[in-house]
Design an enzyme around this catalytic site. Structure first.
Site, PDB file in Angstrom:
ATOM      1  N   ASN A  17      26.121 124.108 -10.155  1.00 55.85           N
ATOM      2  CA  ASN A  17      26.428 125.031  -9.071  1.00 55.85           C
ATOM      3  C   ASN A  17      27.241 126.162  -9.684  1.00 55.85           C
ATOM      4  O   ASN A  17      28.294 125.899 -10.266  1.00 55.85           O
ATOM      5  CB  ASN A  17      27.242 124.313  -7.981  1.00 55.85           C
ATOM      6  CG  ASN A  17      27.853 125.290  -6.993  1.00 55.85           C
ATOM      7  OD1 ASN A  17      27.311 126.371  -6.754  1.00 55.85           O
ATOM      8  ND2 ASN A  17      28.980 124.914  -6.419  1.00 55.85           N
ATOM      9  N   GLY A  18      26.764 127.390  -9.562  1.00 56.85           N
ATOM     10  CA  GLY A  18      27.493 128.518 -10.137  1.00 56.85           C
ATOM     11  C   GLY A  18      26.522 129.476 -10.795  1.00 56.85           C
ATOM     12  O   GLY A  18      25.306 129.407 -10.575  1.00 56.85           O
ATOM     13  N   HIS A  40      32.854 164.018  25.247  1.00 53.34           N
ATOM     14  CA  HIS A  40      31.608 164.558  25.791  1.00 53.34           C
ATOM     15  C   HIS A  40      30.908 163.541  26.689  1.00 53.34           C
ATOM     16  O   HIS A  40      29.683 163.506  26.748  1.00 53.34           O
ATOM     17  CB  HIS A  40      30.696 165.016  24.650  1.00 53.34           C
ATOM     18  CG  HIS A  40      31.290 166.152  23.877  1.00 53.34           C
ATOM     19  ND1 HIS A  40      31.479 167.408  24.388  1.00 53.34           N
ATOM     20  CD2 HIS A  40      31.800 166.200  22.618  1.00 53.34           C
ATOM     21  CE1 HIS A  40      32.058 168.190  23.491  1.00 53.34           C
ATOM     22  NE2 HIS A  40      32.266 167.462  22.400  1.00 53.34           N
ATOM     23  N   CYS A  86      25.371 126.114  -4.470  1.00 51.05           N
ATOM     24  CA  CYS A  86      24.474 124.963  -4.392  1.00 51.05           C
ATOM     25  C   CYS A  86      25.346 123.746  -4.115  1.00 51.05           C
ATOM     26  O   CYS A  86      26.567 123.831  -4.178  1.00 51.05           O
ATOM     27  CB  CYS A  86      23.760 124.735  -5.720  1.00 51.05           C
ATOM     28  SG  CYS A  86      22.862 126.168  -6.319  1.00 51.05           S
ATOM     29  N   GLU A  92      28.598 140.804  19.865  1.00 53.01           N
ATOM     30  CA  GLU A  92      27.693 139.664  19.645  1.00 53.01           C
ATOM     31  C   GLU A  92      28.379 138.317  19.808  1.00 53.01           C
ATOM     32  O   GLU A  92      27.759 137.370  20.250  1.00 53.01           O
ATOM     33  CB  GLU A  92      26.955 139.763  18.305  1.00 53.01           C
ATOM     34  CG  GLU A  92      27.766 139.594  17.058  1.00 53.01           C
ATOM     35  CD  GLU A  92      26.961 139.815  15.772  1.00 53.01           C
ATOM     36  OE1 GLU A  92      25.760 139.552  15.737  1.00 53.01           O
ATOM     37  OE2 GLU A  92      27.577 140.272  14.785  1.00 53.01           O
ATOM     38  N   ARG A 148      24.966 124.256   1.857  1.00 58.90           N
ATOM     39  CA  ARG A 148      25.254 125.048   0.655  1.00 58.90           C
ATOM     40  C   ARG A 148      23.986 125.656   0.045  1.00 58.90           C
ATOM     41  O   ARG A 148      24.060 126.366  -0.964  1.00 58.90           O
ATOM     42  CB  ARG A 148      25.949 124.174  -0.393  1.00 58.90           C
ATOM     43  CG  ARG A 148      27.255 123.574   0.101  1.00 58.90           C
ATOM     44  CD  ARG A 148      27.897 122.731  -0.955  1.00 58.90           C
ATOM     45  NE  ARG A 148      28.324 123.535  -2.071  1.00 58.90           N
ATOM     46  CZ  ARG A 148      29.452 124.229  -2.116  1.00 58.90           C
ATOM     47  NH1 ARG A 148      30.284 124.178  -1.110  1.00 58.90           N
ATOM     48  NH2 ARG A 148      29.749 124.953  -3.168  1.00 58.90           N
ATOM     49  N   GLU A 172      30.104 148.608  13.006  1.00 59.70           N
ATOM     50  CA  GLU A 172      30.031 147.199  12.621  1.00 59.70           C
ATOM     51  C   GLU A 172      31.035 146.377  13.431  1.00 59.70           C
ATOM     52  O   GLU A 172      30.728 145.271  13.881  1.00 59.70           O
ATOM     53  CB  GLU A 172      30.270 147.060  11.107  1.00 59.70           C
ATOM     54  CG  GLU A 172      30.326 145.639  10.585  1.00 59.70           C
ATOM     55  CD  GLU A 172      29.065 144.815  10.858  1.00 59.70           C
ATOM     56  OE1 GLU A 172      28.036 145.385  11.274  1.00 59.70           O
ATOM     57  OE2 GLU A 172      29.127 143.581  10.675  1.00 59.70           O
ATOM     58  N   LYS A 227      30.358 143.170  15.986  1.00 65.03           N
ATOM     59  CA  LYS A 227      31.009 141.848  15.928  1.00 65.03           C
ATOM     60  C   LYS A 227      31.531 141.481  17.308  1.00 65.03           C
ATOM     61  O   LYS A 227      31.335 140.371  17.788  1.00 65.03           O
ATOM     62  CB  LYS A 227      32.192 141.830  14.948  1.00 65.03           C
ATOM     63  CG  LYS A 227      31.915 141.939  13.472  1.00 65.03           C
ATOM     64  CD  LYS A 227      31.037 140.863  12.915  1.00 65.03           C
ATOM     65  CE  LYS A 227      29.664 141.380  12.842  1.00 65.03           C
ATOM     66  NZ  LYS A 227      28.586 140.893  12.206  1.00 65.03           N
ATOM     67  N   LYS A 244      19.918 134.073  13.455  1.00 62.34           N
ATOM     68  CA  LYS A 244      20.415 134.538  12.153  1.00 62.34           C
ATOM     69  C   LYS A 244      19.375 135.393  11.445  1.00 62.34           C
ATOM     70  O   LYS A 244      19.684 136.408  10.848  1.00 62.34           O
ATOM     71  CB  LYS A 244      20.769 133.312  11.304  1.00 62.34           C
ATOM     72  CG  LYS A 244      21.347 133.646   9.956  1.00 62.34           C
ATOM     73  CD  LYS A 244      22.777 134.112  10.088  1.00 62.34           C
ATOM     74  CE  LYS A 244      23.383 134.556   8.785  1.00 62.34           C
ATOM     75  NZ  LYS A 244      24.453 135.547   9.026  1.00 62.34           N
ATOM     76  N   TRP A 285      20.687 126.726  -3.821  1.00 67.19           N
ATOM     77  CA  TRP A 285      20.628 128.053  -3.224  1.00 67.19           C
ATOM     78  C   TRP A 285      20.359 128.991  -4.392  1.00 67.19           C
ATOM     79  O   TRP A 285      21.220 129.220  -5.235  1.00 67.19           O
ATOM     80  CB  TRP A 285      21.954 128.375  -2.539  1.00 67.19           C
ATOM     81  CG  TRP A 285      21.853 129.607  -1.714  1.00 67.19           C
ATOM     82  CD1 TRP A 285      21.302 129.699  -0.474  1.00 67.19           C
ATOM     83  CD2 TRP A 285      22.289 130.911  -2.062  1.00 67.19           C
ATOM     84  NE1 TRP A 285      21.363 130.992  -0.038  1.00 67.19           N
ATOM     85  CE2 TRP A 285      21.965 131.758  -0.982  1.00 67.19           C
ATOM     86  CE3 TRP A 285      22.920 131.460  -3.166  1.00 67.19           C
ATOM     87  CZ2 TRP A 285      22.247 133.108  -0.992  1.00 67.19           C
ATOM     88  CZ3 TRP A 285      23.198 132.808  -3.171  1.00 67.19           C
ATOM     89  CH2 TRP A 285      22.867 133.623  -2.086  1.00 67.19           C
TER      90      TRP A 285
HETATM   91  C1  G6P Z   1      20.298 139.582  12.978  1.00 60.74           C
HETATM   92  C2  G6P Z   1      21.678 139.078  12.591  1.00 60.74           C
HETATM   93  C3  G6P Z   1      22.552 140.235  12.096  1.00 60.74           C
HETATM   94  C4  G6P Z   1      21.867 140.927  10.928  1.00 60.74           C
HETATM   95  C5  G6P Z   1      20.442 141.376  11.322  1.00 60.74           C
HETATM   96  C6  G6P Z   1      19.667 141.803  10.106  1.00 60.74           C
HETATM   97  O1  G6P Z   1      20.371 140.383  14.109  1.00 60.74           O
HETATM   98  O2  G6P Z   1      22.298 138.479  13.708  1.00 60.74           O
HETATM   99  O3  G6P Z   1      23.803 139.723  11.660  1.00 60.74           O
HETATM  100  O4  G6P Z   1      22.633 142.021  10.526  1.00 60.74           O
HETATM  101  O5  G6P Z   1      19.702 140.305  11.904  1.00 60.74           O
HETATM  102  O6  G6P Z   1      19.426 140.655   9.339  1.00 60.74           O
HETATM  103  P1  G6P Z   1      19.141 140.697   7.789  1.00 60.74           P
HETATM  104  O7  G6P Z   1      18.913 139.253   7.413  1.00 60.74           O
HETATM  105  O8  G6P Z   1      17.940 141.543   7.596  1.00 60.74           O
HETATM  106  O9  G6P Z   1      20.362 141.276   7.153  1.00 60.74           O
END
Ligand code: G6P
Length: 607
Positions: A99-100, A504, A2, A488, A27, A481, A485, A602, A75
């Site tokens: 905050n914490g 294959h 927060c 994207e 935050r 994963e 990265k 996001k 948050w």
């Molecule tokens: C978007 C984000 C990804 C994330 C996915 C699922 O594509 O760019 O980074 O993994 O959504 O989002 P969530 O909030 O459900 O983890």
């Protein structure tokens, strides 16, 4: 995570606090509130939602007058985002912002309730206000000193006492807080941007050091009530505001990568204090009814599920089925009563994951959400929730939320293995003690020695368009994963392949110079993957080897990232951090907009 701000001076506090909070909204923005003092009275305004909602409230009612005050942007961690759970919180003579996380808040609340205390919110913060109030006999420094040993966890507090409304007190442990000195005025803030419009001179507050802000002056006290007169250094901030919000990092993604040792540490200590048998006991009281496990998520969240499948199946011998949420929801999944569905989601709002949750409920399954954002739709609708508690993630490409999700899967593995006795007590003890060291390993792979390698190797990728990652078992899932990265944020076409599958079809795409990565963390099958790496190199592929269990050998690879070693079932967390950072530098060198990659969002709240 927060944001908190406090002001003591001669100007209108409300305006200064609101401006400061606007610089801390990154935050968290679940709710906001301020408390301002005038003529011995403390007026509180607070509301659910962003700071703009609080501003509307102030515009409607008139901002409280007064030159001393505290503010908060939340948050949510304990208690859903609501007016009631918004800060400032008060108890008796104490009003505070926090905050914490107060980890023992339930115990504190319950014992207070037996003495007749009444709480109005669901927060851990209100319990802290109660404890400080119960220690108060007219001396604020003494009350805070007496209260702190009773509060376990992390905190940064801004505190006002009802009979000392000309003064703010502040204290911190494991949550950031600065005290800033202006001309006849002073401030507290979670982060420097909040005060930069007024002053650039600030003190870093040390753990359990109490600051008193009064009449434009700051004094510091230790827990014995002695004033600290030596050793406090007034620092000068000379960076610009935008850079300061990112904590000096050029991008939020890099900041979040570096936050991982801390986010992991916090989660581990929160859940493992009392051994494997108590992990998630308050979230999942009974695992004996878990027969089949389904894990559903999108993007990185689904990859965290793949890693969970690997460790749960190996160590707990329970079948785990992992699905992409958008497939699961239209696949007439064979899920029903007696099954447990884990929905993993950082935002808790992803439309496909939410639909998968509702479908699981319709089919009679039990749903447990693994979510970062408290009070999000998925958290609200699930039967049980385990929070990843890693603070707001701003960069679109997830990093710290992903490793927190994987860690939750590993904690779950420990709990299930404990309940089912599928591993020995000694294995479990070692597993948890290795887990406790994960933050150190995460920090190690982010030291300069490593980062120089990531930058150097990333430079090779600049002119290339394609990238392949290979690995077996959990290394394949880590590769998925890693590939996400790279594609994207750097816009390279990148795929992860199960190493044995490469021949294959995909190996036909490996031509001289094509950049590839191999991830090897499982000594039991390392040799098999090494053979596949050799096949790639025989076709001219340029291989970066990320490994904890092969030696550096020019015959195997072109570049080598040697990972520190731990229990093989925990290695993916150690392995992914270098890949995230390497992907980050690849994107930077290719001139990409790292925090906001094209076409991506996001939180994906549409199908
Ligand atoms: C978007 C984000 C990804 C994330 C996915 C699922 O594509 O760019 O980074 O993994 O959504 O989002 P969530 O909030 O459900 O983890």
């Amino acid at each position: 995570m927060c944001g908190i701000v406090g002001y003591s001076g001669k100007k209108a506090a409300a305006e200064i606090i609101m401006k400061g909070l606007s610089k801390l909204e990154y935050r968290g923005y679940d709710s906001a509130g301020i408390a301002v003092c005038l003529d011995g009275q403390t007026k509180i305004f607070k509301t659910k939602g962003r700071l703009s909602a609080l501003q509307e409230l102030l515009d409607k009612n008139g901002a409280p007058e007064g030159c001393v005050g505290i503010g908060h942007t939340r948050w949510a961690t304990h208690g859903e985002p609501s007016d009631r759970n918004s800060h400032p919180h008060g108890y008796g003579r104490v009003t505070l912002v926090h905050n914490g996380i107060i980890e023992n808040y339930l115990h504190l609340r319950q014992s207070a309730e037996t003495k007749g205390a009444k709480f109005v919110s669901d927060t851990d913060t209100e319990a802290a206000a109660y404890v400080i109030d119960s220690c108060y006999d007219g001396d604020p420094v003494k009350a805070i000193s007496k209260a702190l040993p009773q509060l376990h966890g992390s905190y940064a507090f801004g505190i006002i006492f009802s009979d000392k409304t000309d003064t703010i007190y502040a204290v911190r442990r494991d949550s950031p807080l600065i005290a800033a000195q202006g001309d006849g005025e002073c401030f507290i803030a979670s982060d420097i941007p909040a005060i930069l419009s007024y002053t650039r001179d600030y003190y870093l507050m040390d753990t359990d050091e109490i600051a008193e802000l009064k009449d434009g002056k700051i004094r510091f006290f230790d827990l014995s009530g002695n004033e600290i007169t030596n050793g406090k250094k007034l620092l000068h901030a000379d960076f610009d505001i935008e850079a300061a919000e990112k904590g000096g990092y050029p991008h939020f993604m890099l900041k979040e990568i570096y936050e991982q040792p801390d986010t992991l540490r916090r989660l581990i200590s929160m859940h493992t204090e009392d051994g494997a048998g108590n992990i998630f006991k308050s979230e999942i009281p009974d695992t004996s009814d878990i027969k089949r496990i389904f894990v559903v998520g999108c993007g990185s969240a689904m990859h965290a599920g793949l890693l969970g499948k690997y460790s749960i199946e190996h160590l707990c011998r329970i079948h785990v089925s992992v699905s992409i949420a958008s497939e699961f929801r239209y696949d007439d999944p064979m899920v029903g009563p007696g099954d447990t569905v884990f929905i993993i989601s950082q935002s808790g709002e992803t439309a496909d994951s939410l639909a998968a949750l509702r479908l699981s409920h319709e089919k009679g399954a039990k749903v447990c959400a693994i979510v970062n954002v408290v009070g999000s739709s998925i958290a609200r609708e699930a039967d049980e929730v385990i929070y990843t508690r890693c603070g707001p993630e701003i960069a679109v490409a997830t990093t710290k939320a992903f490793t927190a999700q994987v860690l939750i899967m590993y904690l779950l593995t420990a709990r299930l293995a404990y309940d089912r006795k599928t591993v020995t007590e000694e294995f479990l003890k070692n597993y948890l003690s290795d887990m406790a060291k994960l933050p150190e390993l995460a920090a190690e792979v982010l030291t300069d020695k490593y980062v120089q390698l990531y930058k150097k190797f990333a430079a090779y990728n600049k002119p290339h368009g394609d990238y392949y990652i290979i690995g077996r078992g959990q290394d394949y899932a880590t590769g998925c994963e890693g590939a996400m990265k790279i594609k994207e944020i750097s816009y390279m076409h990148c795929e992860s392949y199960a190493a044995g599958e490469l021949k294959h079809g995909t190996i036909s795409l490996v031509t001289p110079g094509v950049p590839c990565m191999a991830i090897i963390t499982d000594p039991d099958i390392a040799e098999k993957t090494v053979s596949n790496v050799k096949e790639v190199r025989a076709r001219g592929g340029h291989v970066v080897l990320v490994s904890s269990c092969t030696g550096e050998n020019a015959d195997i690879c072109d570049e080598y990232i040697k990972l520190p070693q731990t229990n093989k079932y925990l290695m993916p967390i150690v392995a992914i951090i270098p890949v995230q950072t390497y992907a980050y530098y690849t994107a930077v060198l290719r001139g990409c907009d790292v925090d906001k990659p094209r076409n991506l969002a996001k939180s994906v709240t549409v199908e």
